[in-house]
Scaffold this active site. Structure first.
Site, short mmCIF file in Angstrom:
data_model
loop_
_atom_site.label_atom_id
_atom_site.label_comp_id
_atom_site.label_asym_id
_atom_site.label_seq_id
_atom_site.Cartn_x
_atom_site.Cartn_y
_atom_site.Cartn_z
N LYS A 198 0.76 -0.91 0.03
CA LYS A 198 0.17 -0.16 0.14
C LYS A 198 1.17 1.57 -0.03
CE LYS A 198 -4.06 -2.06 2.14
NZ LYS A 198 -4.72 -2.65 3.48
N GLN B 139 -4.97 -1.55 9.25
CA GLN B 139 -4.29 -2.60 8.80
C GLN B 139 -5.05 -4.14 9.73
OE1 GLN B 139 -3.33 -3.08 5.30
NE2 GLN B 139 -3.95 -5.57 6.00
N ASP C 291 -11.04 2.98 3.39
CA ASP C 291 -11.43 0.88 3.55
C ASP C 291 -12.92 0.88 2.82
OD1 ASP C 291 -9.19 -1.06 3.09
OD2 ASP C 291 -8.80 -0.30 5.41
#
Ligand code: NAP
Length: 282
Positions: free
Chosen positions: A52, A96, A119
């Protein structure tokens, strides 16, 4: 002959478009950073986080890393998230998963401001998706829609079957296909006569989390098959939820694993950063 849908190529196209958009935003003096938080040192999470950050670098977005020790408390993590919510330089916050067991994932995801939830997991964004309002959309299903559209596959009016009903893949996938005017059926572990249902699908999205679960018996001749699954097989090679070799000859188009849906998830995360977080600067 079937078409192999090339997720690597399509994700690269998207990243290149986003690179241009980021440069244009910068030229207008609009800069923002993505905050990436990892708690503990789970090796798989470290690989995802590294990828990422690399994608951010490629596109020209600053990423700010927070690598917290495994024993971080829930309160400490919540405090950091609240600080980042208030920080005007931070356009997006990514925590995460999975988190260590002393921390409630639900509480942390709820604490992220919906305006910075790149997200797309916050209930406000999930709700916006279900009632057709703009908001951040879960990256993997958003990537599937891009794969279909950019491969010239029509969704409107098609019979689509989604195998799986998780909050991050199956459910948002079904909502997105519905938004594209498909007729959508969602299947799960209690579905009866599964093969009868999947054999009706013009477009089948497999997100069942079981290696090579879908064989040719599940497929209507000429269907489009999208494989969301990622597993390691006996030889430590990547495979999906679909048994590619037996299924592909019966399809009109299919995604491979690796190189199908996988690369799209990060591309769409970057899309959320630039299109969503970038827009919040206006
Ligand atoms: P998940 O949370 O485990 O959900 C699996 C779904 O499949 C559940 O809804 C489950 O039904 C259903 N299911 C399980 N066994 C079944 C059966 N025998 N028949 C019918 N339905 C069945 O998985 P997920 O998080 O959605 O992920 C799915 C797959 O995608 C995994 O392989 C994951 O690694 C992969 N994935 C890939 C990406 C990517 O970037 N490409 C991103 C996320 C996930 P119930 O609800 O009834 O239990």
């Amino acid at each position: 002959m079937y078409q192999i849908i090339d997720g690597k190529k399509i994700s690269q196209e998207i990243k290149d478009e986003l690179k241009e958009k980021t440069a244009a935003l910068k030229a207008q003096g609009k800069t923002f950073a993505l905050a990436v938080i990892q708690v503990g040192d789970d090796p798989a999470s470290s690989v995802y986080v590294r990828n990422k950050k690399r994608a951010c670098e490629y596109i020209g977005i600053e990423s700010v890393s927070y690598e917290l020790p495994r024993e971080t408390t829930e309160e400490e993590l919540l405090r950091l998230v609240r600080e980042l919510n208030e920080d005007p330089k931070i356009g997006g916050i990514l925590v995460q998963l999975p988190l260590p067991e002393q921390i409630s994932e639900d509480k942390v995801l709820l604490a992220i401001s919906p305006e910075k939830d790149v997200d797309g997991f916050h209930p406000v964004n999930v709700g916006n998706l279900s009632i057709g309002r703009p908001g951040f959309i879960s990256c993997t299903p958003a990537g599937v829609i891009q794969l279909l559209k950019r491969s010239g596959i029509q969704i409107e009016g098609k019979e689509c079957v989604v195998l799986g009903r998780s909050n991050i893949v199956g459910k948002p996938m079904a909502m997105l296909l519905l938004r594209e005017n498909a007729t959508v059926t969602v299947c799960h572990s209690r579905t009866r006569n599964l093969k009868e249902i999947t054999r009706r699908a013009d477009i089948l999205v497999a997100a069942v989390g079981k290696p090579r679960f879908i064989d040719a018996d599940y497929i209507k001749e000429g269907a489009v098959v999208i494989d969301v699954g990622i597993h390691r097989n006996e030889d430590n090679k990547l495979c999906g939820d679909v048994d590619f070799d037996s299924v592909a000859p019966h399809t009109s188009a299919i995604t491979p694993v690796p190189g199908g849906v996988g690369p799209m998830t990060i591309a769409m995360l970057m899309y959320n950063c630039v299109e969503g977080a970038g827009r919040n600067l206006d």
